[in-house]
Each structure stands twice: as C-alpha cells, then as structure tokens.
Design a protein around this motif. Sequence first.
Motif, PDB file in Angstrom:
ATOM      1  N   ALA A  16       0.833  -1.202   0.000  1.00  0.00           N
ATOM      2  CA  ALA A  16       0.000   0.000   0.000  1.00  0.00           C
ATOM      3  C   ALA A  16       0.866   1.251   0.000  1.00  0.00           C
ATOM      4  N   TYR A  17       1.937   1.227   0.790  1.00  0.00           N
ATOM      5  CA  TYR A  17       2.858   2.366   0.813  1.00  0.00           C
ATOM      6  C   TYR A  17       3.522   2.561  -0.548  1.00  0.00           C
ATOM      7  N   LEU A  18       3.934   1.475  -1.176  1.00  0.00           N
ATOM      8  CA  LEU A  18       4.587   1.566  -2.485  1.00  0.00           C
ATOM      9  C   LEU A  18       3.673   2.217  -3.517  1.00  0.00           C
ATOM     10  N   ILE A  19       2.400   1.857  -3.482  1.00  0.00           N
ATOM     11  CA  ILE A  19       1.449   2.426  -4.444  1.00  0.00           C
ATOM     12  C   ILE A  19       1.324   3.934  -4.239  1.00  0.00           C
ATOM     13  N   VAL A  20       1.173   4.369  -2.978  1.00  0.00           N
ATOM     14  CA  VAL A  20       1.051   5.800  -2.682  1.00  0.00           C
ATOM     15  C   VAL A  20       2.346   6.533  -3.053  1.00  0.00           C
ATOM     16  N   HIS A  21       3.477   5.927  -2.723  1.00  0.00           N
ATOM     17  CA  HIS A  21       4.783   6.530  -3.022  1.00  0.00           C
ATOM     18  C   HIS A  21       4.979   6.675  -4.534  1.00  0.00           C
ATOM     19  N   MET A  22       4.566   5.665  -5.278  1.00  0.00           N
ATOM     20  CA  MET A  22       4.684   5.704  -6.736  1.00  0.00           C
ATOM     21  C   MET A  22       3.855   6.841  -7.319  1.00  0.00           C
ATOM     22  N   LEU A  23       2.631   6.992  -6.832  1.00  0.00           N
ATOM     23  CA  LEU A  23       1.758   8.062  -7.320  1.00  0.00           C
ATOM     24  C   LEU A  23       2.364   9.433  -7.032  1.00  0.00           C
ATOM     25  N   GLY A  24       2.991   9.564  -5.874  1.00  0.00           N
ATOM     26  CA  GLY A  24       3.655  10.819  -5.542  1.00  0.00           C
ATOM     27  C   GLY A  24       4.825  11.101  -6.479  1.00  0.00           C
ATOM     28  N   ASN A  25       5.594  10.069  -6.796  1.00  0.00           N
ATOM     29  CA  ASN A  25       6.738  10.233  -7.695  1.00  0.00           C
ATOM     30  C   ASN A  25       6.319  10.747  -9.064  1.00  0.00           C
ATOM     31  N   LEU A  26       5.157  10.310  -9.528  1.00  0.00           N
ATOM     32  CA  LEU A  26       4.691  10.687 -10.868  1.00  0.00           C
ATOM     33  C   LEU A  26       4.414  12.182 -10.993  1.00  0.00           C
ATOM     34  N   LYS A  27       4.330  12.878  -9.860  1.00  0.00           N
ATOM     35  CA  LYS A  27       4.133  14.318  -9.913  1.00  0.00           C
ATOM     36  C   LYS A  27       5.344  15.033 -10.517  1.00  0.00           C
ATOM     37  N   ALA A  28       6.442  14.313 -10.682  1.00  0.00           N
ATOM     38  CA  ALA A  28       7.616  14.899 -11.331  1.00  0.00           C
ATOM     39  C   ALA A  28       7.277  15.353 -12.747  1.00  0.00           C
ATOM     40  N   PHE A  29       6.325  14.680 -13.389  1.00  0.00           N
ATOM     41  CA  PHE A  29       5.934  15.050 -14.746  1.00  0.00           C
ATOM     42  C   PHE A  29       5.115  16.340 -14.774  1.00  0.00           C
ATOM     43  N   ALA A  30       4.607  16.755 -13.619  1.00  0.00           N
ATOM     44  CA  ALA A  30       3.844  17.999 -13.544  1.00  0.00           C
ATOM     45  C   ALA A  30       4.759  19.207 -13.381  1.00  0.00           C
ATOM     46  N   GLY A  31       6.040  18.955 -13.098  1.00  0.00           N
ATOM     47  CA  GLY A  31       6.992  20.050 -12.961  1.00  0.00           C
ATOM     48  C   GLY A  31       7.504  20.236 -11.546  1.00  0.00           C
ATOM     49  N   ALA A  32       8.514  21.077 -11.430  1.00  0.00           N
ATOM     50  CA  ALA A  32       9.169  21.288 -10.139  1.00  0.00           C
ATOM     51  C   ALA A  32       8.225  21.830  -9.080  1.00  0.00           C
ATOM     52  N   ALA A  33       7.398  22.813  -9.463  1.00  0.00           N
ATOM     53  CA  ALA A  33       6.508  23.447  -8.476  1.00  0.00           C
ATOM     54  C   ALA A  33       5.547  22.435  -7.862  1.00  0.00           C
ATOM     55  N   ASP A  34       4.952  21.591  -8.700  1.00  0.00           N
ATOM     56  CA  ASP A  34       3.967  20.622  -8.197  1.00  0.00           C
ATOM     57  C   ASP A  34       4.616  19.567  -7.303  1.00  0.00           C
ATOM     58  N   LEU A  35       5.764  19.037  -7.711  1.00  0.00           N
ATOM     59  CA  LEU A  35       6.419  17.999  -6.913  1.00  0.00           C
ATOM     60  C   LEU A  35       6.904  18.565  -5.587  1.00  0.00           C
ATOM     61  N   ASP A  36       7.507  19.745  -5.623  1.00  0.00           N
ATOM     62  CA  ASP A  36       8.003  20.351  -4.379  1.00  0.00           C
ATOM     63  C   ASP A  36       6.850  20.723  -3.446  1.00  0.00           C
ATOM     64  N   LYS A  37       5.730  21.183  -4.028  1.00  0.00           N
ATOM     65  CA  LYS A  37       4.554  21.518  -3.212  1.00  0.00           C
ATOM     66  C   LYS A  37       3.977  20.257  -2.574  1.00  0.00           C
ATOM     67  N   TYR A  38       3.958  19.164  -3.330  1.00  0.00           N
ATOM     68  CA  TYR A  38       3.468  17.885  -2.793  1.00  0.00           C
ATOM     69  C   TYR A  38       4.352  17.426  -1.627  1.00  0.00           C
ATOM     70  N   ALA A  39       5.669  17.515  -1.818  1.00  0.00           N
ATOM     71  CA  ALA A  39       6.600  17.095  -0.764  1.00  0.00           C
ATOM     72  C   ALA A  39       6.440  17.961   0.486  1.00  0.00           C
ATOM     73  N   GLU A  40       6.271  19.265   0.294  1.00  0.00           N
ATOM     74  CA  GLU A  40       6.073  20.160   1.431  1.00  0.00           C
ATOM     75  C   GLU A  40       4.746  19.868   2.125  1.00  0.00           C
ATOM     76  N   GLY A  41       3.713  19.502   1.326  1.00  0.00           N
ATOM     77  CA  GLY A  41       2.424  19.154   1.899  1.00  0.00           C
ATOM     78  C   GLY A  41       2.511  17.940   2.813  1.00  0.00           C
ATOM     79  N   LEU A  42       3.366  16.981   2.444  1.00  0.00           N
ATOM     80  CA  LEU A  42       3.569  15.804   3.300  1.00  0.00           C
ATOM     81  C   LEU A  42       4.241  16.200   4.611  1.00  0.00           C
ATOM     82  N   ARG A  43       5.181  17.141   4.529  1.00  0.00           N
ATOM     83  CA  ARG A  43       5.899  17.558   5.741  1.00  0.00           C
ATOM     84  C   ARG A  43       5.022  18.383   6.676  1.00  0.00           C
ATOM     85  N   SER A  44       4.090  19.170   6.108  1.00  0.00           N
ATOM     86  CA  SER A  44       3.269  20.065   6.931  1.00  0.00           C
ATOM     87  C   SER A  44       1.859  19.525   7.186  1.00  0.00           C
ATOM     88  N   PHE A  45       1.566  18.315   6.709  1.00  0.00           N
ATOM     89  CA  PHE A  45       0.219  17.748   6.843  1.00  0.00           C
ATOM     90  C   PHE A  45      -0.185  17.648   8.318  1.00  0.00           C
TER      91      PHE A  45
END
Length: 218
Positions: A16-45
């Motif tokens: 289950a973790y691998l699936i969620v982690h994989m989906l997060g990784n795919l945000k790299a295709f959305a660009g730097a802003a989206d991936l970095d915002k996603y990562a920050e969202g995980l830290r501040s959730f």
Amino acid sequence: MGAKITMAVSGLIMVAYLIVHMLGNLKAFAGAADLDKYAEGLRSFGEPILPHEGLLWIVRVVLLASVIAHIASAVVLTRRAKAARPVKYAHRPPVKGEGSYAARTMRWGGVIIFLFVVWHLLDLTLRVVNPVDEVPDVYNAVVQGFAPERWWVTIFYVLAVIFVSLHVRHGIWSAVQTIAGPGNAWRRRTQIIAWVTAVVLLVGFLVVPLSVTFGLVS
C-alpha cells in the motif's frame, strides 16, 4: 499460522505504501513546483495538530515496524521449514508453484531490496549521496540524482525495482492465500491482482528515473 499472518499483513502494508509513493513520484511530470509543493504538503500535513513532519514520522514508524515484522516472520518460517525437513533430500522433487522465478528469488530479492532502500534513503531522503542537499528541493534532487552521468544509479534503481515487482507479485499471491485460504475461486483472481499490481509498480517507479536519465524530464 501467526507468523504467516504477520508476514502477509506487514507485506500488504508495504505494498500500500509503495502504491502511494509511486503516485507521488509521478508528480515529477507535472513540474518542479507541483512535486516540491506535494513534498512540502507531506511535511506540513496535519499542522498544528501534528508537529512538522508528523505524518512522515508516523508513516516511517509503521513502515519500520512492518519491515521488522516481515523479516522476523520470514526467519521464523524459514527455520520451521528446515526443522520440518531435518534430512536433506538426495533429489528434491519439484513442488508446484515453487519453480517460479519470483519464488526462487524471494530471499535474495529481499536482501537486494533492503540494500536499495538504504541507498535510497541516503540519496533522496537524507541527501548524503545526492548532489542536491536542500531538503525542500525535491525536484532537482530527482533530476540530479538520476542525471545521465549518474547512470549507474539508474541501473541500480532499475534492478531493485524489478526485484521489488517480483517480490510484490509473489508476496500478494502468498498473502491472499494465507488470509483468504487456498480456495480455487480466489486463486485466479489473486494471480491477476498480483500481476497487475507488480506491473503497475514496475512501470510507475521506472518511468521517472528513466525519463530523467534519457533527458525527457529535466
């Protein structure tokens, strides 16, 4: 039976973790802003109810407990199997399902996966071996981490993900057999689910590093 259940449940938690982690990784295709915002969202959730990176630490603790339980269960089951067969066969008869590549490589695959996880943490989490040391700069860490000149990292990643997929395919099949029983109605469904999950994880985890290495993401 307790060791088998523990191995099955802990394995499914990691899948289950691998699936969620994989989906997060795919945000790299959305660009730097989206991936970095996603990562920050995980830290501040969950702030201020949860401390900064509270969610990440909860996930880390659950994963660590799952890994320990999984390995401990594997050791117990291996010892039981050896104790049940104290005398080695001169010629061991083949057992149905045991001849599959995934089943034969589960133990060594687990070792390779463990070594890869250690490297992955040092590279993209702790940034000890990554060219980018700023934690919030996730996108550039991925781009620099899988840059063409670091092709050997990509090769290691590809090999590790292949073993992860094999491990997941065999593990899902075994886990469902353990929890739901060996009924024929579940057997075919489980095989399909295991293969689909393994292939999705294989493609999902490899598409980002390969795209970076071959210049499709920069």
